[in-house]
Design an enzyme around this catalytic site. Structure first.
Site, PDB file in Angstrom:
ATOM      1  N   ASP A  74      -2.754   5.122  -3.623  1.00 33.38           N
ATOM      2  CA  ASP A  74      -3.234   6.153  -2.703  1.00 33.38           C
ATOM      3  C   ASP A  74      -2.128   7.154  -2.412  1.00 33.38           C
ATOM      4  OD1 ASP A  74      -5.758   5.193  -2.521  1.00 33.38           O
ATOM      5  OD2 ASP A  74      -5.581   4.358  -0.517  1.00 33.38           O
ATOM      6  N   TRP A  78       0.843  -1.190   0.000  1.00 37.57           N
ATOM      7  CA  TRP A  78       0.000   0.000   0.000  1.00 37.57           C
ATOM      8  C   TRP A  78       0.888   1.253   0.000  1.00 37.57           C
ATOM      9  CZ3 TRP A  78      -1.281   3.532   4.272  1.00 37.57           C
ATOM     10  CH2 TRP A  78      -2.278   4.462   3.909  1.00 37.57           C
ATOM     11  N   TRP A  90     -14.645   1.847  -8.497  1.00 31.40           N
ATOM     12  CA  TRP A  90     -14.953   0.538  -7.903  1.00 31.40           C
ATOM     13  C   TRP A  90     -13.789   0.160  -6.993  1.00 31.40           C
ATOM     14  CZ3 TRP A  90     -19.041  -2.981  -9.494  1.00 31.40           C
ATOM     15  CH2 TRP A  90     -18.950  -4.265  -8.921  1.00 31.40           C
ATOM     16  N   ASP A  91     -14.014   0.329  -5.703  1.00 30.98           N
ATOM     17  CA  ASP A  91     -12.933   0.149  -4.733  1.00 30.98           C
ATOM     18  C   ASP A  91     -12.983  -1.254  -4.120  1.00 30.98           C
ATOM     19  OD1 ASP A  91     -10.847   0.819  -3.084  1.00 30.98           O
ATOM     20  OD2 ASP A  91     -11.853   2.473  -2.064  1.00 30.98           O
ATOM     21  N   MET A  92     -11.915  -1.670  -3.473  1.00 28.91           N
ATOM     22  CA  MET A  92     -11.866  -2.961  -2.769  1.00 28.91           C
ATOM     23  C   MET A  92     -10.668  -2.868  -1.831  1.00 28.91           C
ATOM     24  SD  MET A  92     -10.555  -6.066  -2.328  1.00 28.91           S
ATOM     25  CE  MET A  92      -9.239  -6.106  -3.511  1.00 28.91           C
ATOM     26  N   ASN A  93     -10.937  -3.027  -0.528  1.00 30.31           N
ATOM     27  CA  ASN A  93      -9.912  -2.601   0.424  1.00 30.31           C
ATOM     28  C   ASN A  93      -9.389  -3.646   1.393  1.00 30.31           C
ATOM     29  OD1 ASN A  93      -9.379   0.290  -0.043  1.00 30.31           O
ATOM     30  ND2 ASN A  93     -11.588   0.438   0.178  1.00 30.31           N
TER      31      ASN A  93
END
Ligand code: DGJ
Length: 753
Positions: free
Chosen positions: A523, A185, A462-465
């Site tokens: 990010d 990340w 379209w997020d996925m965390n």
């Protein structure tokens, strides 16, 4: 071109485009790959046939072939090849030794399964190999600048299980450097180079997704190759789940390369006649170094991966609410931001996380779709209408694959979250929904589609965390479920722009790009960190696939302060957007940002679709060049400055040597505050470097910076022309590039005066 021919009793197949050739031979029923690389012709075939050999010492013969020492396109256990095998089959818990041999080759065959694949015109060759337990179909497809390979396994007996099935295998002759793109990340796609040797190098992901740890794409560069010279191969997989690639050199100096779904923990049982579909793997090759490879990969992705509606279509400049607002917003606050975004030149307003249920932090609400009417009293429709009146399109964030235990959805359907026999662990306070279940897929499709249609949404983030708890074949089945959901939502709405995101670049892959043309690269929006991230990704993905936004300084993740000009300049080399609290911009920053947006829009076609190359730069600097039919754009980025700098050259490649070109620098601004310590030397009074007066002047006005223009031949530009000096240590001079650390410039080069 695909050509089949016979020579001295064996069959050959030559696949050839302008960039590469692949030569296959069927010898004693086995499939050899004699060549993958520079374009060759049919006449070269005899010279490329190696000695089939009598074997070395303890090696084993398969008929007259010592498979262990030959360059193969396919191999299986028990055949006498003792290198890593691409296929493992099991029956009733026992590993099999299937004896595969060539059956037939057909051209023009196509296969449409459950996985996304390259689209558009292709020439294909399907080779079928058969054994007592299963048959394997290998589909080679030829595109203008790449070749793809896909394997299908058909069971010939009940209960056959796939333990491992790659998508591509090749044995390449020579010495290579392996480059992978790794991180985590906010540090995605950092390049690592390692020489290929006798110990295996593996690039894999085990987190359930293609991952930010190891991007599925990698390079193999022949020793001695470089930016513009030498042979470079690029490999990638059209897949978003656990991937696996390995490279290993053999004693015969053949480097075995394979790529496919990660076999770790994988076991998938087929019915008799059932087909296992491996994802399509992509290989591109260039003899013109990494820049040549970039061009091949970029044009393949732009023409054959991203949805047709967006091919060559310019993307809007967006404003995204996340870094500016996080979860805390009201319709009023959003509209104030939207007015400013519009005044700055944005075309699309994206409302990020926090618009539904009890989603006021990342602890609750995920999985619910009921709009938070306290924040948005007019609902999504009301906001959309108001944005429309301002002249902005509306974009919306979703994280459809996850659920917070504290949500209406989880309370109603706790069994919809993935449950394994292990503990239910949370990641960012969320569980994943089980996309292997039809009712879960239906729930997502209905809710996302209805929000899109009701509110006239033009763009979806379209997020996925979180990482997945699923392993092996379970994780693969989840990905099949995800692809079905994406297909059902977006194929009836081809005009909706989908940007995928997974905590930034945790799923930056060709599978996701098959459904939406862009992905949020990271990010981390610090422009200096982004230089590495975007440059790493650019080896395999075009700049039109990378979301890149201007954010606040000091930066939220690195705490680094950078000039606004550099934040904009780096973001120009991607799909440009703004992601900061516009209410915090000073008057000077507002006009600077407005000028940056307008500059991007003016040159958008070249920024988004120009052909990207890296060119030589000073130590610690980066030089990126985009070439389009109309213009060439050079971005020159510096990290730490040295005092008393010398001349720096602007080098531009690919121009016509005898033609005249104009060079013009983007007009940028300098903050007055940067010179605050010097004001006392020129002003009658000493206001002090941090005085109210200086701060106010800094907020209201700026100084022009970095102006530069020249007229010269393509030849002079290719050897380099001196740029104006950087700040040499004394006094402000508008003719200097007075920029300090993390400065950058953009140059526009056009033919003719
Ligand atoms: C992670 C994404 O990468 C961010 O851009 C943002 O959308 C947040 N999720 C929202 O929760």
């Amino acid at each position: 071109m695909i050509k089949a021919f016979n020579n001295k009793g064996s069959s050959f197949f030559l696949l050839k485009n302008d960039e590469l050739s692949c030569l296959l031979q069927v010898k004693n029923g086995k499939l050899l790959m004699l060549h993958l690389g520079r374009p060759i012709s049919e006449e070269d075939a005899p010279a490329l046939c190696p000695e089939t050999g009598s074997g070395w010492g303890c090696s084993v013969m398969n008929g007259e072939l010592c498979l262990d020492s030959l360059p193969l396109a396919f191999s299986s256990g028990g055949s006498g090849d003792f290198r890593e095998l691409p296929l493992e089959l099991f029956l009733k818990g026992k590993i099999l030794h299937p004896d595969f041999s060539f059956v037939k080759a057909e051209t023009g065959v196509s296969f449409r399964g459950r996985l996304p694949g390259a689209r558009g015109e292709r020439e294909s060759l399907e080779i079928t190999l058969d054994s007592q337990y299963a048959s394997v179909r290998i589909i080679f497809s030829l595109f203008e600048t790449a070749l793809t390979e896909k394997w299908l396994v058909e069971a010939k007996t009940e209960g056959l299980a796939i333990g491992k099935c790659m998508s591509l295998m090749a044995d390449l002759q020579g010495d290579f450097i392996f480059s992978s793109f790794d991180g985590g990340w906010i540090s995605e796609a950092c390049r690592h180079d390692a020489p290929v040797s006798f110990s295996k190098l593996v690039n894999e992901s085990l987190s359930g997704f293609s991952s930010n740890r190891h991007n599925p794409g990698f390079l193999l560069s022949r020793r001695g190759s470089g930016t513009d010279l030498g042979e470079v191969y690029g490999f990638n997989l059209i897949y978003s789940g656990n991937h696996y690639s390995s490279v290993q050199k053999s004693l015969q100096n053949l480097t075995r390369v394979m790529q496919g779904i990660n076999p770790s923990g994988f076991l998938l049982e087929l019915e008799n006649g059932g087909i296992f579909e491996a994802p399509e793997a992509v290989v591109a090759f260039s003899s013109k170094g990494e820049n040549g490879l970039r061009r091949c990969m970029h044009s393949f992705v732009n023409a054959h991966i991203i949805p047709q509606h967006f091919q060559g279509r310019e993307r809007p400049v967006l404003y995204n609410s996340w870094e500016g607002c996080m979860f805390s917003f009201s319709e009023r606050r959003l509209l104030t931001l939207a007015k400013k975004a519009k005044a700055l030149g944005c075309e699309l307003f994206v409302l990020d996380d926090g618009w539904f249920g009890q989603r006021n932090s990342d602890e609750a609400g995920l999985g619910d779709y009921n709009v938070n009417l306290k924040k948005l009293p007019g609902g999504l429709e009301g906001l959309s209408e108001k944005l429309g009146k301002l002249g902005l399109d509306f974009g919306l964030w979703f994280e459809p694959e996850a659920v917070n235990p504290d949500s209406e959805l989880f309370r109603a359907h706790p069994d919809w979250a993935i449950k394994t026999d292990g503990p239910s662990l949370l990641g960012r306070n969320e569980l994943l929904l089980d996309l292997r279940k039809a009712e879960v897929r239906d729930y997502i499709v209905e809710n996302v589609s209805s929000a899109i249609d009701r509110a006239g949404i033009k763009y979806v983030k379209w997020d996925m965390n979180r990482h997945s708890p699923l392993l092996g074949a379970e994780a693969h089945e989840y990905i099949l479920g995800l692809y079905e959901v994406l297909e059902r939502i977006f194929s009836p709405r081809p005009q909706v722009l989908l940007e995928s995101c997974a905590s930034g670049g945790n799923r930056f892959d060709l599978g996701m790009l098959s459904f939406g043309p862009q992905a949020w690269a990271s990010d981390n929006t610090d422009p200096i960190e982004r230089l590495e991230i975007q440059q790493g990704l650019s080896c395999l993905y075009p700049q039109s696939a990378m979301g890149a936004h201007v954010s606040a300084s000091p930066h939220l993740q690195s705490l680094r302060s950078t000039p606004l000009s550099t934040r904009a300049n780096v973001s120009f080399f991607g799909i440009f957007g703004l992601e900061l609290d516009l209410n915090h911009l000073s008057r000077a920053e507002f006009s600077e940002l407005k000028a940056a947006v307008s500059f991007y829009k003016e040159h958008r076609k070249a920024f988004q679709f120009g052909s990207l190359s890296l060119t030589e730069a000073e130590e610690g600097a980066y030089c990126w060049q985009l070439s389009s039919e109309e213009e060439t754009i050079v971005g020159l980025f510096h990290t730490l400055v040295h005092s008393a700098p010398g001349y720096e050259l602007l080098r531009v490649t690919g121009l016509e040597p005898g033609r005249l070109y104009s060079v013009e620098a983007r007009q940028q601004s300098l903050r007055i505050g940067q010179f605050s310590g010097m004001i006392k030397y020129i002003a009658p009074i000493d206001p002090g470097p941090d005085s109210l007066l200086v701060r106010e002047a800094d907020r209201l006005a700026s100084l022009p910076d970095g102006g530069f223009s020249a007229l010269c031949s393509g030849s002079a530009l290719s050897s380099g022309i001196p740029l104006n000096l950087k700040f040499p240590g004394t006094g402000y001079n508008p003719g200097f590039r007075n920029q300090g650390d993390f400065s950058s410039n953009i140059y526009i080069i056009k033919a003719g005066p």
